[in-house]
Enzyme design. Structure first.
Site, PDB file in Angstrom:
ATOM      1  N   LYS A 191    -134.329  73.398-115.007  1.00 16.29           N
ATOM      2  CA  LYS A 191    -133.282  72.863-114.129  1.00 16.29           C
ATOM      3  C   LYS A 191    -131.922  72.988-114.800  1.00 16.29           C
ATOM      4  CE  LYS A 191    -131.170  69.099-113.502  1.00 16.29           C
ATOM      5  NZ  LYS A 191    -129.790  69.363-113.064  1.00 16.29           N
ATOM      6  N   GLU A 265    -132.555  67.063-127.371  1.00 18.97           N
ATOM      7  CA  GLU A 265    -131.338  67.424-128.115  1.00 18.97           C
ATOM      8  C   GLU A 265    -130.220  66.628-127.476  1.00 18.97           C
ATOM      9  OE1 GLU A 265    -131.005  69.219-130.698  1.00 18.97           O
ATOM     10  OE2 GLU A 265    -132.912  70.285-130.784  1.00 18.97           O
ATOM     11  N   CYS A 299    -122.247  69.479-128.397  1.00 17.01           N
ATOM     12  CA  CYS A 299    -122.840  68.238-128.894  1.00 17.01           C
ATOM     13  C   CYS A 299    -122.681  68.102-130.405  1.00 17.01           C
ATOM     14  CB  CYS A 299    -124.304  68.141-128.488  1.00 17.01           C
ATOM     15  SG  CYS A 299    -125.223  69.632-128.850  1.00 17.01           S
ATOM     16  N   GLU A 396    -119.135  59.655-128.330  1.00 19.50           N
ATOM     17  CA  GLU A 396    -118.970  61.081-128.115  1.00 19.50           C
ATOM     18  C   GLU A 396    -117.977  61.287-126.979  1.00 19.50           C
ATOM     19  OE1 GLU A 396    -122.424  63.226-126.627  1.00 19.50           O
ATOM     20  OE2 GLU A 396    -121.904  64.908-127.920  1.00 19.50           O
TER      21      GLU A 396
END
Lengths: 485, 294
Positions: A191, A265, A299, A396
């Site tokens: 997806k 992840e 990331c 983040e």
């Protein structure tokens, strides 16, 4: 966009968008065929212009079920029985086809994602092909992939893998997920992210061109609901997710009590540590590459600069001069360094977090910079006077925003670098080899770049400690995540 | 331990306590619970650890993690081998404990204890091989030196096997600490005495305090606190109540704990070759890049 008068302006060097062979509509890819989804369609836009690029089939639970069944049939049928050396050839074929269509894929990726063409052309597409090449060679060597198991059983594929990938590297993440899964003998339901489905759908077309047996790879464009349906489908044997820590936790909860294998992840807040003996110019390049590469939509971005106090002023001066030379604008222009923020939603998040930086007392700086009138844009930004308690030092941001902190001793650098629930990556800049090894050993992060940053290679395991997730992608370790050994 | 009361002498009985940070405290809750022998007779009152005890144990394990994980693999191997030496010296005591707790014959207990000792030796020998078997250099396409090393995950909570109170316990604890993790172990609820005897072995070996912490008590009460503890990095659910394991996994998601699920098909026999899967379950892979050039 430069502040000081530029030495010379660059003439625009736009790549032709015709190369992308953009179509007005894209279907889902299930059982080797493209078809309309059961959920109508949604629009994918060019984040640099807000122009609608294409209508894409939206998929729901019924489609997920069809895709998983199709993948199961393929696993029980031809793909599951195929010898590794034959399977390898299909993966090799896909790698070659990506190379052959590399310009098309690069332009398509830049249109859909907003990333500069120089990055999609030189990083995303070649690395995607490289991952497929690397893992293709594993397909007939699986018994060498895992440290010998006591029962002497040969490693076997897990079955049907549900793979949910993010919007920051749409094609590359698809390759990261599909390559080891296929090499190990699994079948896949992939997806792609809601805002960047196009390159994965062209990859599906490439699977057709490679004559991959129907059902081995299925691609389901859609939003969060589709992703949830994939990971919670009872016939999925393995979940691989790349995305936010928040969603990763949700997925881990959904997988609780099942025998699904799981790799995650997730997010990061990497420290990029610069010592006083670092080669300054290289360090500046590394900092820029670390946090402004891909608009900071990375990331493992080096979003926390930890600089030794004695050189902080000098380094920041050099960094500001360098940032003033970055060109922000049309992603398809080959001179562009910084493209568009992927979506309005992401831009709002970046704005909210940077506003908290202002509110909590950090000082914001950006090079003088004209943002285009349309599209989603955020200038490269540096916050100084940041404390460890600030949100911009803890959360983040996933945008081109650097938070600068200082330290005095190596011990303090280690302590500050590790002061995070994340642990995906870290950087070290120093000319002293013994210090690099000392630091690398103490940093709690899955990837440590010393005197470099943001390097990737299919042979090199990548993945996080702590809340940055578990499992590794790349290398032998990445293959292990798709094997029952 | 069961002991024979003779007319001439009443034996000195042991008070069973927890093992936290290298010390033997009673539960802060002052609770204890009755441990029966396999035949149903009274064996002992074991300390019933509380949530606070579990948290103290995590603090001790975290404190010990820095030094233990940074110790040389050679040194860790020496320490683990020393534990095997101490176990060997108290072989008879462990045989008695296994007979009493598990209700097996002395012969079976003897072979169980021998296997448990041999298993410590096997893992003692692993400490300095893990990096070579699980790590390596990566041939990246570019002028970089790139290598991957396995590192310990951190503080690992272990819900020890319920049936195999010594061999099972050793089989799950040794691989966790061999690779440099520190641990908080919830011992078999009904058969905790070998774990307590093991704690006494650990305390007299060279193992630094806090590396292994052993709790006795009610598994279903303690496991949820460890699963949701934000400073525990991984959890081994081998001995968890199957009815509770989904909840424990769900709690573990709060900080993305690494979860080793209970083996499908129930508790294994533990007598087979352990392989390396338990070593691998609590390792992280760290990849380090450096440019190459002149």
């Amino acid at each position: 966009m430069s502040s000081t008068p530029p030495v010379w302006e660059y003439a625009p060097a736009p790549e032709s968008r015709e190369i992308a062979r953009l179509r007005s509509s894209y279907g889902m890819f299930v059982g080797g065929e493209f078809s309309a989804g059961s959920g109508g369609s949604f629009k994918t836009v060019n984040p640099a212009t807000e122009e609608v690029l294409a209508e894409v089939a939206d998929t729901g639970e019924a489609d997920v079920d069809r895709a998983v069944r199709s993948a199961r049939r393929a696993f029980d049928g031809s793909w599951g029985r195929m010898p590794g050396r034959e399977r390898a050839k299909y993966v090799f074929r896909i790698a070659r086809l990506i190379q052959e269509r590399s310009r098309e894929l690069a332009v398509l990726e830049s249109l859909d994602n907003g990333k500069p063409i120089k990055e999609s052309r030189d990083v995303d597409v070649p690395l995607a092909a490289a991952h497929l090449f690397y893992y293709a060679g594993w397909a007939d060597k699986l018994e060498y992939a895992v440290p010998a198991s006591a029962n002497g059983r040969r490693p076997r594929p897990l079955g049907v893998a549900g793979q949910v990938i993010p919007w920051n590297f749409p094609l590359l993440m698809a390759a990261w997920k599909l390559a080891p899964a296929l090499a190990a003998g699994n079948t896949c339901v992939l997806k792609p992210a809601e805002t960047t489905p196009l390159s994965a759908l062209v990859l599906a077309e490439i699977c057709q061109q490679a004559d991959l047996p129907p059902g081995v790879v299925n691609v389901l464009p859609g939003a969060g609901g589709t992703g949830r349906a994939v990971v919670s489908h009872p016939q999925i044997d393995k979940i691989a997710f790349t995305g936010s820590t928040e969603v990763g936790k949700e997925i881990a909860r959904a997988a609780a009590g099942t025998d699904k294998r799981l790799t995650l992840e997730l997010g990061g807040k990497a420290a990029n540590v610069v010592f006083d003996d670092a080669p300054l110019d290289q360090a500046v390049e590394g900092i820029v590459n670390g946090v402004y590469f891909n608009q900071g939509h990375v990331c493992c971005a080096g979003s926390r600069l930890l600089v030794q106090e004695s050189i902080a002023d000098e380094l920041l001066g050099a960094l500001r001069r360098r940032l003033a030379t970055l060109r922000l604008g049309d992603p398809l222009d080959k001179n562009t360094d910084i493209g568009a923020i992927n979506s309005a939603e992401q831009l709002a998040k970046i704005r909210e977090l940077t506003a908290s930086g202002d509110a909590e007392g950090a000082s914001r700086w950006s090079p003088p910079c004209t943002l285009p009138d349309r599209g989603f844009w955020f200038p490269p930004t540096v916050f100084t006077g940041v404390s460890q308690a600030h949100r911009i030092a803890r959360e983040e941001i996933f945008g081109p925003v650097l938070s600068v902190l200082t330290f005095r001793t190596p011990d303090e650098a280690v302590q500050k670098a590790n002061n995070t629930p994340y642990g995906l990556s870290a950087g070290i800049w120093t000319e002293k080899g013994s210090r690099i090894l000392w630091m690398a050993q103490r940093l709690r992060a899955g990837v440590v770049w010393a005197n470099t940053f943001n390097r990737f290679d299919p042979t090199s395991p990548f993945g996080g400690y702590q809340e940055s997730g578990f499992g590794r992608e790349g290398g032998r370790h990445g293959l292990e995540a798709y094997l029952d050994a | 331990m069961p002991e024979r009361v003779t007319a001439s002498r009443a034996p000195v009985r042991k008070t069973y306590k927890l093992y936290i940070g290298g010390a033997f405290p009673r539960s802060e809750s002052a609770r204890s619970y009755v441990v029966d022998s396999a035949r149903g007779g009274f064996l002992a009152n074991a300390a019933q650890a509380s949530r606070k005890d579990a948290r103290d144990a995590v603090v001790a394990a975290r404190k010990a993690f820095g030094k233990w994980s940074q110790a040389t693999a050679y040194n860790r191997g020496q320490v683990l081998y020393r534990i095997a030496e101490m176990l060997e010296g108290r072989r008879a005591e462990f045989i008695d404990a296994v007979v009493a707790g598990e209700g097996v014959s002395a012969r079976t207990a003897r072979s169980t204890v021998d296997r448990a000792i041999d298993r410590w030796v096997w893992y003692a020998g692993w400490t300095d091989k893990i990096a070579q078997v699980f790590g390596g250099t990566n041939p990246v396409a570019g002028p970089y030196f790139d290598f991957s090393v396995p590192e310990p995950t951190g503080v690992v909570a272990v819900v020890a096997p319920q049936r195999s109170s010594l061999l099972g316990l050793v089989s799950v604890v040794a691989p966790v600490v061999a690779s440099g993790n520190t641990t908080v172990v919830v011992a078999s609820e009904r058969r905790p005495l070998p774990a307590i005897a093991l704690a006494e072995v650990l305390a007299t070996s060279d193992l630094p305090g806090g590396v292994i912490n052993l709790l006795t008590g009610i598994t279903t009460e303690l496991a949820p606190w460890l699963a949701s503890h934000m400073d525990v990095n991984a959890i081994d659910l081998t001995g968890a109540d199957p009815k509770q394991s989904t909840d424990l996994e769900r709690r573990s998601a709060d900080n993305i704990k690494r979860v080793l699920r209970a083996p499908a098909g129930g508790e294994p026999s533990w007598t087979g070759d352990p392989g390396v899967s338990r070593l691998g379950a609590f390792l992280e892979t760290k990849t380090v890049w450096h440019p190459m050039g002149i």
